[in-house]
Write an enzyme that holds these catalytic residues in place. Sequence first.
Site, PDB file in Angstrom:
ATOM      1  CG  ASP A 141      10.273  -3.175   8.012  1.00  0.00           C
ATOM      2  OD1 ASP A 141      10.353  -2.021   7.617  1.00  0.00           O
ATOM      3  OD2 ASP A 141       9.936  -3.684   9.284  1.00  0.00           O
ATOM      4  CB  SER A 197       1.555  10.369  -3.851  1.00  0.00           C
ATOM      5  OG  SER A 197       0.250  10.471  -4.028  1.00  0.00           O
ATOM      6  CE1 TYR A 203       0.871   7.608   0.405  1.00  0.00           C
ATOM      7  CE2 TYR A 203      -0.452   9.385  -0.643  1.00  0.00           C
ATOM      8  CZ  TYR A 203       0.387   8.344  -0.627  1.00  0.00           C
ATOM      9  OH  TYR A 203       0.631   7.654  -1.719  1.00  0.00           O
ATOM     10  CE  LYS A 225       4.048   8.149  -1.077  1.00  0.00           C
ATOM     11  NZ  LYS A 225       5.062   7.092  -1.266  1.00  0.00           N
TER      12      LYS A 225
HETATM   13  P1  NAP Z   1       0.206  -1.427  -1.846  1.00  0.00           P
HETATM   14  O1  NAP Z   1      -0.428  -2.354  -2.813  1.00  0.00           O
HETATM   15  O2  NAP Z   1      -0.317  -1.047  -0.207  1.00  0.00           O
HETATM   16  O3  NAP Z   1       1.727  -1.931  -1.902  1.00  0.00           O
HETATM   17  C1  NAP Z   1       2.534  -1.424  -0.816  1.00  0.00           C
HETATM   18  C2  NAP Z   1       4.041  -2.026  -0.747  1.00  0.00           C
HETATM   19  O4  NAP Z   1       4.929  -1.485   0.244  1.00  0.00           O
HETATM   20  C3  NAP Z   1       3.634  -3.406  -0.273  1.00  0.00           C
HETATM   21  O5  NAP Z   1       4.652  -4.507  -0.936  1.00  0.00           O
HETATM   22  C4  NAP Z   1       4.022  -3.360   1.043  1.00  0.00           C
HETATM   23  O6  NAP Z   1       4.756  -4.380   1.910  1.00  0.00           O
HETATM   24  C5  NAP Z   1       5.256  -2.207   1.057  1.00  0.00           C
HETATM   25  N1  NAP Z   1       5.673  -1.856   2.222  1.00  0.00           N
HETATM   26  C6  NAP Z   1       5.169  -1.162   3.091  1.00  0.00           C
HETATM   27  N2  NAP Z   1       5.606  -0.808   4.210  1.00  0.00           N
HETATM   28  C7  NAP Z   1       6.958  -1.530   4.029  1.00  0.00           C
HETATM   29  C8  NAP Z   1       8.191  -1.597   4.916  1.00  0.00           C
HETATM   30  N3  NAP Z   1       8.043  -1.044   6.124  1.00  0.00           N
HETATM   31  N4  NAP Z   1       9.255  -2.127   4.380  1.00  0.00           N
HETATM   32  C9  NAP Z   1       9.281  -2.741   3.126  1.00  0.00           C
HETATM   33  N5  NAP Z   1       7.943  -2.875   2.261  1.00  0.00           N
HETATM   34  C10 NAP Z   1       6.823  -2.120   2.759  1.00  0.00           C
HETATM   35  O7  NAP Z   1       0.679   0.170  -2.587  1.00  0.00           O
HETATM   36  P2  NAP Z   1       0.752   0.568  -3.961  1.00  0.00           P
HETATM   37  O8  NAP Z   1      -0.423   1.151  -4.336  1.00  0.00           O
HETATM   38  O9  NAP Z   1       1.212  -0.618  -4.918  1.00  0.00           O
HETATM   39  O10 NAP Z   1       1.767   1.713  -3.783  1.00  0.00           O
HETATM   40  C11 NAP Z   1       3.167   1.646  -4.102  1.00  0.00           C
HETATM   41  C12 NAP Z   1       3.714   2.925  -3.979  1.00  0.00           C
HETATM   42  O11 NAP Z   1       2.985   4.066  -4.937  1.00  0.00           O
HETATM   43  C13 NAP Z   1       3.573   3.611  -2.630  1.00  0.00           C
HETATM   44  O12 NAP Z   1       4.879   4.229  -2.336  1.00  0.00           O
HETATM   45  C14 NAP Z   1       2.520   4.660  -2.737  1.00  0.00           C
HETATM   46  O13 NAP Z   1       2.547   5.534  -1.892  1.00  0.00           O
HETATM   47  C15 NAP Z   1       2.583   5.212  -4.055  1.00  0.00           C
HETATM   48  N6  NAP Z   1       1.337   5.653  -4.672  1.00  0.00           N
HETATM   49  C16 NAP Z   1       0.106   4.676  -4.713  1.00  0.00           C
HETATM   50  C17 NAP Z   1      -0.881   5.185  -5.694  1.00  0.00           C
HETATM   51  C18 NAP Z   1      -2.173   4.300  -5.836  1.00  0.00           C
HETATM   52  O14 NAP Z   1      -3.244   4.990  -6.187  1.00  0.00           O
HETATM   53  N7  NAP Z   1      -2.124   3.078  -5.597  1.00  0.00           N
HETATM   54  C19 NAP Z   1      -0.965   6.470  -5.836  1.00  0.00           C
HETATM   55  C20 NAP Z   1       0.226   7.373  -5.718  1.00  0.00           C
HETATM   56  C21 NAP Z   1       1.221   6.850  -5.004  1.00  0.00           C
HETATM   57  P3  NAP Z   1       3.533  -5.877   2.513  1.00  0.00           P
HETATM   58  O15 NAP Z   1       2.961  -6.347   1.684  1.00  0.00           O
HETATM   59  O16 NAP Z   1       4.645  -6.188   3.487  1.00  0.00           O
HETATM   60  O17 NAP Z   1       2.787  -4.677   3.243  1.00  0.00           O
END
Ligand code: NAP
Length: 237
Positions: free
Chosen positions: A63, A145, A160, A164
């Site tokens: 975590d 992001s 957010y 970032k």
């Molecule tokens: P997601 O599907 O919501 O997955 C987020 C991941 O982060 C999950 O594995 C979650 O674990 C983990 N997490 C959150 N808080 C945590 C903590 N305190 N300790 C350890 N793990 C934690 O999001 P995603 O879209 O794959 O995003 C991944 C990254 O890409 C993020 O940094 C996000 O800001 C960035 N991003 C995403 C997008 C997009 O459009 N999707 C765009 C720009 C940037 P749990 O399963 O335990 O919650």
Amino acid sequence: MKTHHHRTAFITGANRGIGKEIALQLAQQGFAVFIGSRDIAKGREASEELCQAGYESTFIQIDVTDPVSVRTACGTFSQKADHLDVLVNNAGILEDHGETILKLNAEMLDRTFKANVTGPILVIQDFLEHLRKSPDGGRIINVSSGAGIIKDMSTYAPAYSISKAALNAVTKQFAGALKGDRIAVNCVDPGWVRTDMGGPSASRPVEKGAETIVWLATEAPQSETGKFWHDKQEVDW
Ligand code: NAP
């Protein structure tokens, strides 16, 4: 048993979404991957999927908001591998979609900063000793992001977006502090990706979201550091 001679990668938040895809793509390139996940069951399952497909994968509970958990994860890693080549700070949260800074909840802002800014700092600090042992020079990639681009910033998801932008500053700070240490530190805007966070209407599949991160972890020149990337191109802060 410790991992010798392999390229190794540790990815936070690798139990789902972009992190899980990064782990798969790195495993496909021959990395021994370490699946960082705060949820034990989901992390084990994601790692097991890779092992069953014939790849080398190990689950490590983490975590990123808890310094003890980060330290413990680092200790667990050191029992299983003798060096770290790639660290991906992918874990992140987005809790203020549709909110305005005029009424921003301070606890939510704290939570967002702990996960998206303080967490990556703690993870880098603790895993640095393993990255320093990478024979080819370590690589740190912070998943940022487009929302954090200051020149384009307006009112979208203030906690957010500010977190970032701060993560980008964290990237510059570590790149500066590690200059001369053969450890590259970069950040990436993966675009709008179809995950739990991005939602079903997002324009990109996870494969595309992971692409530039995997490229920085493997093919990009190790000399590239302190930069912000999107689709393998450097972008403005
Ligand atoms: P997601 O599907 O919501 O997955 C987020 C991941 O982060 C999950 O594995 C979650 O674990 C983990 N997490 C959150 N808080 C945590 C903590 N305190 N300790 C350890 N793990 C934690 O999001 P995603 O879209 O794959 O995003 C991944 C990254 O890409 C993020 O940094 C996000 O800001 C960035 N991003 C995403 C997008 C997009 O459009 N999707 C765009 C720009 C940037 P749990 O399963 O335990 O919650």
